[in-house]
Design a protein around this motif. Sequence first.
Motif, PDB file in Angstrom:
ATOM      1  N   VAL A 264       0.858  -1.181   0.000  1.00 39.18           N
ATOM      2  CA  VAL A 264       0.000   0.000   0.000  1.00 39.18           C
ATOM      3  C   VAL A 264       0.896   1.233   0.000  1.00 39.18           C
ATOM      4  O   VAL A 264       1.878   1.291   0.732  1.00 39.18           O
ATOM      5  CB  VAL A 264      -0.908   0.018   1.254  1.00 39.18           C
ATOM      6  CG1 VAL A 264      -1.730   1.294   1.290  1.00 39.18           C
ATOM      7  CG2 VAL A 264      -1.810  -1.194   1.275  1.00 39.18           C
ATOM      8  N   LYS A 265       0.551   2.198  -0.825  1.00 34.82           N
ATOM      9  CA  LYS A 265       1.292   3.457  -0.796  1.00 34.82           C
ATOM     10  C   LYS A 265       0.317   4.605  -0.555  1.00 34.82           C
ATOM     11  O   LYS A 265      -0.870   4.518  -0.883  1.00 34.82           O
ATOM     12  CB  LYS A 265       2.111   3.663  -2.062  1.00 34.82           C
ATOM     13  CG  LYS A 265       1.336   3.707  -3.343  1.00 34.82           C
ATOM     14  CD  LYS A 265       2.273   3.862  -4.536  1.00 34.82           C
ATOM     15  CE  LYS A 265       1.474   3.953  -5.815  1.00 34.82           C
ATOM     16  NZ  LYS A 265       2.304   4.265  -6.961  1.00 34.82           N
ATOM     17  N   PHE A 266       0.824   5.646   0.059  1.00 31.49           N
ATOM     18  CA  PHE A 266       0.034   6.834   0.355  1.00 31.49           C
ATOM     19  C   PHE A 266       0.807   8.049  -0.123  1.00 31.49           C
ATOM     20  O   PHE A 266       2.001   8.184   0.137  1.00 31.49           O
ATOM     21  CB  PHE A 266      -0.219   6.960   1.864  1.00 31.49           C
ATOM     22  CG  PHE A 266      -0.918   8.240   2.239  1.00 31.49           C
ATOM     23  CD1 PHE A 266      -2.284   8.380   2.021  1.00 31.49           C
ATOM     24  CD2 PHE A 266      -0.225   9.300   2.783  1.00 31.49           C
ATOM     25  CE1 PHE A 266      -2.943   9.557   2.345  1.00 31.49           C
ATOM     26  CE2 PHE A 266      -0.867  10.482   3.117  1.00 31.49           C
ATOM     27  CZ  PHE A 266      -2.228  10.609   2.895  1.00 31.49           C
ATOM     28  N   LYS A 267       0.120   8.904  -0.838  1.00 32.33           N
ATOM     29  CA  LYS A 267       0.723  10.164  -1.282  1.00 32.33           C
ATOM     30  C   LYS A 267      -0.112  11.289  -0.698  1.00 32.33           C
ATOM     31  O   LYS A 267      -1.314  11.383  -0.941  1.00 32.33           O
ATOM     32  CB  LYS A 267       0.747  10.268  -2.799  1.00 32.33           C
ATOM     33  CG  LYS A 267       1.415  11.551  -3.258  1.00 32.33           C
ATOM     34  CD  LYS A 267       1.549  11.638  -4.751  1.00 32.33           C
ATOM     35  CE  LYS A 267       2.355  12.880  -5.039  1.00 32.33           C
ATOM     36  NZ  LYS A 267       1.930  13.661  -6.117  1.00 32.33           N
ATOM     37  N   ALA A 268       0.528  12.128   0.107  1.00 33.17           N
ATOM     38  CA  ALA A 268      -0.177  13.236   0.743  1.00 33.17           C
ATOM     39  C   ALA A 268      -0.668  14.229  -0.300  1.00 33.17           C
ATOM     40  O   ALA A 268       0.024  14.519  -1.278  1.00 33.17           O
ATOM     41  CB  ALA A 268       0.746  13.935   1.734  1.00 33.17           C
ATOM     42  N   GLY A 269      -1.855  14.767  -0.066  1.00 32.43           N
ATOM     43  CA  GLY A 269      -2.411  15.798  -0.929  1.00 32.43           C
ATOM     44  C   GLY A 269      -1.759  17.143  -0.646  1.00 32.43           C
ATOM     45  O   GLY A 269      -1.078  17.332   0.367  1.00 32.43           O
ATOM     46  N   LYS A 270      -1.987  18.076  -1.520  1.00 34.72           N
ATOM     47  CA  LYS A 270      -1.360  19.392  -1.425  1.00 34.72           C
ATOM     48  C   LYS A 270      -1.697  20.108  -0.115  1.00 34.72           C
ATOM     49  O   LYS A 270      -0.817  20.672   0.538  1.00 34.72           O
ATOM     50  CB  LYS A 270      -1.795  20.245  -2.617  1.00 34.72           C
ATOM     51  CG  LYS A 270      -1.049  21.548  -2.759  1.00 34.72           C
ATOM     52  CD  LYS A 270      -1.457  22.265  -4.033  1.00 34.72           C
ATOM     53  CE  LYS A 270      -0.674  23.554  -4.200  1.00 34.72           C
ATOM     54  NZ  LYS A 270      -1.023  24.232  -5.450  1.00 34.72           N
ATOM     55  N   GLU A 271      -2.959  20.072   0.291  1.00 35.34           N
ATOM     56  CA  GLU A 271      -3.360  20.747   1.535  1.00 35.34           C
ATOM     57  C   GLU A 271      -2.708  20.115   2.758  1.00 35.34           C
ATOM     58  O   GLU A 271      -2.207  20.818   3.636  1.00 35.34           O
ATOM     59  CB  GLU A 271      -4.885  20.732   1.696  1.00 35.34           C
ATOM     60  CG  GLU A 271      -5.610  21.673   0.764  1.00 35.34           C
ATOM     61  CD  GLU A 271      -7.118  21.606   0.953  1.00 35.34           C
ATOM     62  OE1 GLU A 271      -7.578  21.494   2.101  1.00 35.34           O
ATOM     63  OE2 GLU A 271      -7.829  21.661  -0.065  1.00 35.34           O
ATOM     64  N   LEU A 272      -2.716  18.791   2.841  1.00 37.95           N
ATOM     65  CA  LEU A 272      -2.096  18.103   3.974  1.00 37.95           C
ATOM     66  C   LEU A 272      -0.600  18.370   4.003  1.00 37.95           C
ATOM     67  O   LEU A 272      -0.038  18.692   5.059  1.00 37.95           O
ATOM     68  CB  LEU A 272      -2.362  16.593   3.900  1.00 37.95           C
ATOM     69  CG  LEU A 272      -1.706  15.740   4.987  1.00 37.95           C
ATOM     70  CD1 LEU A 272      -2.199  16.149   6.370  1.00 37.95           C
ATOM     71  CD2 LEU A 272      -1.959  14.273   4.732  1.00 37.95           C
ATOM     72  N   ALA A 273       0.049  18.260   2.867  1.00 40.87           N
ATOM     73  CA  ALA A 273       1.488  18.501   2.797  1.00 40.87           C
ATOM     74  C   ALA A 273       1.819  19.930   3.220  1.00 40.87           C
ATOM     75  O   ALA A 273       2.784  20.165   3.955  1.00 40.87           O
ATOM     76  CB  ALA A 273       2.005  18.229   1.387  1.00 40.87           C
ATOM     77  N   GLY A 274       1.011  20.874   2.794  1.00 34.61           N
ATOM     78  CA  GLY A 274       1.237  22.269   3.161  1.00 34.61           C
ATOM     79  C   GLY A 274       1.020  22.522   4.643  1.00 34.61           C
ATOM     80  O   GLY A 274       1.726  23.318   5.267  1.00 34.61           O
ATOM     81  N   THR A 275       0.048  21.850   5.226  1.00 32.71           N
ATOM     82  CA  THR A 275      -0.234  21.998   6.648  1.00 32.71           C
ATOM     83  C   THR A 275       0.904  21.436   7.492  1.00 32.71           C
ATOM     84  O   THR A 275       1.306  22.027   8.489  1.00 32.71           O
ATOM     85  CB  THR A 275      -1.547  21.261   7.013  1.00 32.71           C
ATOM     86  OG1 THR A 275      -2.602  21.842   6.256  1.00 32.71           O
ATOM     87  CG2 THR A 275      -1.863  21.370   8.488  1.00 32.71           C
ATOM     88  N   VAL A 276       1.425  20.295   7.086  1.00 33.17           N
ATOM     89  CA  VAL A 276       2.486  19.639   7.845  1.00 33.17           C
ATOM     90  C   VAL A 276       3.818  20.371   7.705  1.00 33.17           C
ATOM     91  O   VAL A 276       4.608  20.422   8.644  1.00 33.17           O
ATOM     92  CB  VAL A 276       2.625  18.162   7.387  1.00 33.17           C
ATOM     93  CG1 VAL A 276       3.841  17.509   7.994  1.00 33.17           C
ATOM     94  CG2 VAL A 276       1.365  17.391   7.742  1.00 33.17           C
ATOM     95  N   ASP A 277       4.071  20.925   6.534  1.00 27.15           N
ATOM     96  CA  ASP A 277       5.348  21.598   6.276  1.00 27.15           C
ATOM     97  C   ASP A 277       5.329  23.000   6.865  1.00 27.15           C
ATOM     98  O   ASP A 277       5.104  23.984   6.179  1.00 27.15           O
ATOM     99  CB  ASP A 277       5.629  21.648   4.774  1.00 27.15           C
ATOM    100  CG  ASP A 277       7.022  22.205   4.464  1.00 27.15           C
ATOM    101  OD1 ASP A 277       7.874  22.193   5.362  1.00 27.15           O
ATOM    102  OD2 ASP A 277       7.234  22.644   3.318  1.00 27.15           O
TER     103      ASP A 277
END
Length: 108
Positions: A77-90
């Motif tokens: 299984v692979k997961f790729k973070a979406g733009k909003e989630l990635a932006g929130t975490v970064d």
Amino acid sequence: MNKGDLIDKIAEAAGLKKADAAAALNATLETIADTLKAGQKITLVGFGTFDVNYRAARKGINPSTQKEIQISDKVTVKFKAGKELAGTVDNKDLRTSLKAAADKKKKK
């Protein structure tokens, strides 16, 4: 955070009883697993994408014995973070603390 902590947060944020939050989370996780098991992709816009991937059989090395071993094929299984989630975490604070932890680990 473990599953129990997540259930507590969901119950608090949604104004639900813990039992209802647990049932909702379990149903969500079960649905995600069943969908992936069927080979389908799940896209949650803004959050990310879950997908399955085939890994072919390959040769590897046992780090303990240094002997060659055969690693069988499997589906992962692979997961790729979406733009909003990635932006929130970064964010700057998290980046600084993680960098400091990585630097400390390198020095050991």
